[in-house]
Design a protein around this motif. Structure first.
Motif, mmCIF file in Angstrom:
data_model
loop_
_atom_site.group_PDB
_atom_site.id
_atom_site.type_symbol
_atom_site.label_atom_id
_atom_site.label_comp_id
_atom_site.label_asym_id
_atom_site.label_seq_id
_atom_site.Cartn_x
_atom_site.Cartn_y
_atom_site.Cartn_z
ATOM 1 N N TYR A 87 14.739 9.719 -29.798
ATOM 2 C CA TYR A 87 13.409 9.436 -29.459
ATOM 3 C C TYR A 87 12.586 10.575 -29.540
ATOM 4 N N SER A 88 11.446 10.727 -29.649
ATOM 5 C CA SER A 88 10.622 12.163 -29.462
ATOM 6 C C SER A 88 10.996 12.629 -28.118
ATOM 7 N N SER A 89 11.718 13.796 -28.101
ATOM 8 C CA SER A 89 11.743 14.066 -26.592
ATOM 9 C C SER A 89 10.427 14.826 -26.032
ATOM 10 N N ARG A 90 9.758 15.189 -27.017
ATOM 11 C CA ARG A 90 8.290 15.661 -26.590
ATOM 12 C C ARG A 90 7.377 14.651 -25.985
ATOM 13 N N THR A 91 7.093 13.480 -26.462
ATOM 14 C CA THR A 91 6.255 12.584 -26.144
ATOM 15 C C THR A 91 6.869 11.286 -25.685
ATOM 16 N N LEU A 92 8.089 11.186 -25.813
ATOM 17 C CA LEU A 92 8.482 9.546 -25.420
ATOM 18 C C LEU A 92 8.010 8.606 -26.072
ATOM 19 N N LEU A 93 7.114 8.724 -26.997
ATOM 20 C CA LEU A 93 6.493 7.775 -27.854
ATOM 21 C C LEU A 93 6.321 8.124 -29.229
ATOM 22 N N SER A 94 6.435 7.114 -30.293
ATOM 23 C CA SER A 94 6.253 7.450 -31.781
ATOM 24 C C SER A 94 4.989 8.121 -31.900
ATOM 25 N N TYR A 95 4.900 8.938 -32.925
ATOM 26 C CA TYR A 95 3.570 9.583 -33.167
ATOM 27 C C TYR A 95 2.466 8.549 -33.305
ATOM 28 N N GLY A 96 2.752 7.667 -34.066
ATOM 29 C CA GLY A 96 1.743 6.708 -34.164
ATOM 30 C C GLY A 96 1.231 5.973 -32.876
ATOM 31 N N LYS A 97 2.011 5.869 -31.908
ATOM 32 C CA LYS A 97 1.570 5.287 -30.781
ATOM 33 C C LYS A 97 0.802 6.203 -29.956
ATOM 34 N N VAL A 98 1.166 7.209 -30.092
ATOM 35 C CA VAL A 98 0.483 8.593 -29.411
ATOM 36 C C VAL A 98 -0.926 8.477 -29.831
ATOM 37 N N ARG A 99 -1.154 8.284 -31.260
ATOM 38 C CA ARG A 99 -2.782 8.330 -31.814
ATOM 39 C C ARG A 99 -3.423 6.853 -31.113
ATOM 40 N N GLU A 100 -2.354 5.837 -30.974
ATOM 41 C CA GLU A 100 -3.356 4.609 -30.669
ATOM 42 C C GLU A 100 -3.534 4.699 -29.195
ATOM 43 N N VAL A 101 -2.803 5.594 -28.407
ATOM 44 C CA VAL A 101 -3.381 5.728 -27.193
ATOM 45 C C VAL A 101 -4.495 6.808 -26.947
ATOM 46 N N ALA A 102 -4.626 7.645 -27.853
ATOM 47 C CA ALA A 102 -5.598 8.598 -27.920
ATOM 48 C C ALA A 102 -6.897 7.771 -28.317
ATOM 49 N N ARG A 103 -6.722 6.880 -29.168
ATOM 50 C CA ARG A 103 -7.752 6.022 -29.822
ATOM 51 C C ARG A 103 -8.388 5.254 -28.488
ATOM 52 N N ARG A 104 -7.580 4.636 -27.911
ATOM 53 C CA ARG A 104 -7.877 3.669 -26.702
ATOM 54 C C ARG A 104 -8.656 4.437 -25.674
ATOM 55 N N CYS A 105 -7.997 5.615 -25.259
ATOM 56 C CA CYS A 105 -8.665 6.561 -24.355
ATOM 57 C C CYS A 105 -10.087 6.852 -24.472
ATOM 58 N N GLU A 106 -10.456 7.091 -26.115
ATOM 59 C CA GLU A 106 -11.550 7.481 -26.494
ATOM 60 C C GLU A 106 -12.457 6.282 -26.283
#
Length: 145
Positions: A87-106
Motif C-alpha cells: 500500500y502507499s507507505s507515504r499516506t497509508l491510504l489510496s490517493y483517491g481516499k486522501v482526496r476524499e478526506v481532504a474534501r470532507r475536511c473542507e
C-alpha cells in the motif's frame, strides 16, 4: 509527449499547522471538529466497532467527530488481487481516499484528522501537508491508560 497533470489531482497547498516533532497532538479546543479515518483489511470484520469506540473516546476528550471515513483493503475482487502489492507507505491510504478526506475536511471545516491506526512521523508529516491540517492517530491524541 508530455501529458499535463489534471488539476483535480493536486490538493491545495497550504501552510500546515503541524505540531512540532516529538510533541503529541492536543485537541485544539473543547468541541473541536475532527474527521476520523480508519484503515482496515478485509479480514477485519469488526471495523465498525473500532470506529465507534474511537469516536466515543475522542468525544470523551473534547473532540466532536464530524465525519467518519473508512479505507478497506482487499474487499473487492480487484482489491483482493492487489493485497500482495504494498500500500502507499507515504499516506497509508489510496490517493483517491486522501482526496476524499481532504474534501470532507473542507466541507466540515475540521480542525484535525485522526486515524485509528498509528502513524509514523513520515506519514504524519505527509498527511498534514496534503490535508492542510494536523493528521495524527488516536493513540497520540488520547492519554495512555
Amino acid at each position: 509527449m508530455h501529458k499535463p497533470r489534471r488539476d483535480d489531482r493536486r490538493l491545495a497547498h497550504r501552510t500546515p499547522s503541524a505540531p512540532a516533532q516529538g510533541q503529541t497532538f492536543r485537541i485544539p479546543a473543547a468541541g473541536a471538529d475532527v474527521v476520523l479515518v480508519g484503515y482496515f483489511s478485509a479480514k477485519q470484520k469488526d471495523f465498525e466497532t473500532v470506529m465507534a469506540s474511537a469516536a466515543t473516546a475522542l468525544a470523551a476528550h473534547g473532540a466532536q467527530v464530524v465525519a467518519r471515513i473508512v479505507q478497506r483493503r482487499g474487499v473487492s475482487a480487484g482489491g483482493a488481487g492487489k493485497m500482495a502489492l504494498p500500500y502507499s507507505s507515504r499516506t497509508l491510504l489510496s490517493y483517491g481516499k486522501v482526496r476524499e478526506v481532504a474534501r470532507r475536511c473542507e466541507e466540515t471545516d475540521a480542525a484535525a484528522v485522526v486515524f485509528t491506526t498509528p502513524l509514523t512521523g513520515r506519514r504524519r508529516r505527509t498527511l498534514t501537508g496534503m490535508l492542510g491540517r494536523p493528521a495524527t492517530s488516536v493513540t497520540d491524541v488520547l492519554p495512555a491508560r
